[in-house]
Design a protein around this motif. Structure first.
Motif, PDB file in Angstrom:
ATOM      1  N   ALA A   1      -9.140  -3.909 -10.543  1.00 14.67           N
ATOM      2  CA  ALA A   1      -9.095  -3.901 -12.003  1.00 14.67           C
ATOM      3  C   ALA A   1     -10.516  -3.942 -12.554  1.00 14.67           C
ATOM      4  CB  ALA A   1      -8.303  -5.097 -12.516  1.00 14.67           C
ATOM      5  N   VAL A   2     -10.837  -2.956 -13.376  1.00 17.65           N
ATOM      6  CA  VAL A   2     -12.141  -2.887 -14.038  1.00 17.65           C
ATOM      7  C   VAL A   2     -11.894  -2.464 -15.477  1.00 17.65           C
ATOM      8  CG1 VAL A   2     -14.414  -1.813 -14.095  1.00 17.65           C
ATOM      9  CG2 VAL A   2     -13.311  -2.250 -11.891  1.00 17.65           C
ATOM     10  N   SER A   3     -12.398  -3.228 -16.426  1.00 19.35           N
ATOM     11  CA  SER A   3     -12.134  -2.968 -17.836  1.00 19.35           C
ATOM     12  C   SER A   3     -12.580  -1.576 -18.251  1.00 19.35           C
ATOM     13  CB  SER A   3     -12.857  -4.007 -18.709  1.00 19.35           C
ATOM     14  OG  SER A   3     -12.746  -3.656 -20.081  1.00 19.35           O
ATOM     15  N   ARG A   4     -11.731  -0.903 -18.999  1.00 20.41           N
ATOM     16  CA  ARG A   4     -12.065   0.420 -19.523  1.00 20.41           C
ATOM     17  C   ARG A   4     -13.005   0.332 -20.720  1.00 20.41           C
ATOM     18  NH1 ARG A   4      -7.701   4.598 -18.192  1.00 20.41           N
ATOM     19  NH2 ARG A   4      -8.732   5.731 -19.849  1.00 20.41           N
TER      20      ARG A   4
ATOM     21  N   LEU B   1      -9.470   2.428  -8.486  1.00 21.59           N
ATOM     22  CA  LEU B   1      -9.094   1.641  -9.656  1.00 21.59           C
ATOM     23  C   LEU B   1      -7.580   1.463  -9.732  1.00 21.59           C
ATOM     24  CD1 LEU B   1     -11.503   3.524 -12.041  1.00 21.59           C
ATOM     25  CD2 LEU B   1     -11.727   1.102 -11.432  1.00 21.59           C
TER      26      LEU B   1
ATOM     27  N   SER C   1      -6.667   0.634 -14.953  1.00 21.83           N
ATOM     28  CA  SER C   1      -8.106   0.909 -15.016  1.00 21.83           C
ATOM     29  C   SER C   1      -8.456   2.370 -14.800  1.00 21.83           C
ATOM     30  CB  SER C   1      -8.833   0.068 -13.959  1.00 21.83           C
ATOM     31  OG  SER C   1      -8.532  -1.307 -14.090  1.00 21.83           O
TER      32      SER C   1
ATOM     33  N   ARG D   1     -18.744   0.215 -15.127  1.00 23.61           N
ATOM     34  CA  ARG D   1     -17.463   0.357 -14.433  1.00 23.61           C
ATOM     35  C   ARG D   1     -17.688   0.716 -12.967  1.00 23.61           C
ATOM     36  NH1 ARG D   1     -12.500   1.486 -16.460  1.00 23.61           N
ATOM     37  NH2 ARG D   1     -12.316   3.521 -15.436  1.00 23.61           N
TER      38      ARG D   1
END
Length: 319
Positions: free
Chosen positions: A132-135, A113, A117, A142
């Motif tokens: 990038a992965v939304s928290r 990440l 992220s 995720r």
């Protein structure tokens, strides 16, 4: 392709990685998957049939004895094992310094990440490829997004855990039973003991179920014994490893549990499940809601016994 997945702890975090592994192997069935996990949770990794090899570390023990020569020998042995395994790619799905550091020991391209992220932003400095992965997403989503970005596909459909129930415990007599997961990591997440007693009485008198009370430490064992003494038909489970716990949960007619890793394990096994939350947000840490499973409660909320029973009776396979 020889791939190492790094997700060391805890139980719920490893279980939340299962759907991503199931999906990855659907897209790339010829990938050989290894998994690096904390030794106390290695059985969770082993439960997934698509994992070819489980490597273990003992960081929780090592960090308490870093001055001991035997600890450094064990660290060196793990480092050599990772380097000699010739991985084509390492994916650290945990995003912590304690997972990123051994990931780098494999001397292979490392994905994880990005700065915004990762749970610990500094961990991203170890990675060759950052995603990038939304928290704001659940832990399961995720993981699915990170795996998809790392291997070049888009996750689709509902998450599939991909594990099977184990053998019914030999010590459990025949007949229907409900597992009451009363134990959790802190007192604020517990459900009142009077509620457990009322629930157990209802399950026994109206649904002819034995109630089974697992435990993990002496404090939890004492509570299990205390509750069993107040219930008409209750069994205090013996000390179990995670493989045995999966067998117990997988054959249950119902599971009711607080915010604990075993509730997520029951979720993966598709048994009728009600997960109770009193001090955490089920949108972030709850079980995946399915025809079998549902979440009740929230931060500062304590579900009633009636609400739990009503929710349980709407679950698939409940009889």
């Amino acid at each position: 392709m020889n791939v190492l997945i790094v997700r060391t702890s805890s139980m719920g975090d490893l279980i939340h990685t299962w759907p991503a592994i199931t999906e990855l192997k659907t897209h790339y069935p010829n990938i050989r998957l290894s998994w690096l996990a904390e030794d106390s949770f290695a059985d969770i990794a082993r439960l997934h049939p698509q994992v070819d090899e489980v490597l273990t570390l003992s960081w929780r023990r090592w960090r308490k004895g870093l001055w001991k020569p035997e600890v450094w020998r064990e660290l060196g042995a793990l480092r050599r094992k990772l380097r000699e395994s010739s991985f084509d790619l390492v994916l650290d799905s945990q995003g912590l310094i304690k997972s990123a550091l051994p990931s780098r020991w494999a001397c292979a391209p490392l994905a994880g990440l990005d700065w915004k992220s990762a749970r610990e932003s500094l961990a991203s400095l170890f990675y060759d490829k950052k995603h990038a992965v939304s928290r704001k997403l659940s832990a399961i989503e995720r993981n699915r997004r990170l795996f998809g970005l790392s291997f070049g596909y888009a996750p689709e459909g509902e998450p599939r855990f991909g594990v099977r129930q184990g053998a019914r415990p030999a010590w459990m007599l025949s007949g229907r039973y409900a597992v009451l997961l009363h134990a959790t990591s802190r007192a604020s997440k517990e459900w009142p003991e009077a509620h457990w007693v009322a629930l157990g009485e209802e399950l026994s008198s109206r649904h002819d179920m034995v109630t089974v009370l697992p435990w993990g430490n002496e404090r939890e064992k004492a509570r299990a014994e205390r509750l069993a003494g107040l219930l008409p038909a209750a069994v205090v489970a013996p000390k179990m490893n995670l493989i045995e716990a999966a067998g117990l949960l997988g054959h249950a007619s119902a599971v009711i549990g607080v915010d604990t890793g075993l509730a997520h394990l029951a979720n993966a096994l598709n048994v009728p499940l009600v997960a109770i939350y009193t001090d955490t947000d089920p949108q972030q840490t709850g079980v995946v809601e399915t025809p079998w499973a549902t979440n009740l409660g929230h931060i500062g909320q304590c579900p009633t016994v009636g609400a739990v029973l009503a929710a349980l009776k709407t679950r698939r396979d409940w009889t």
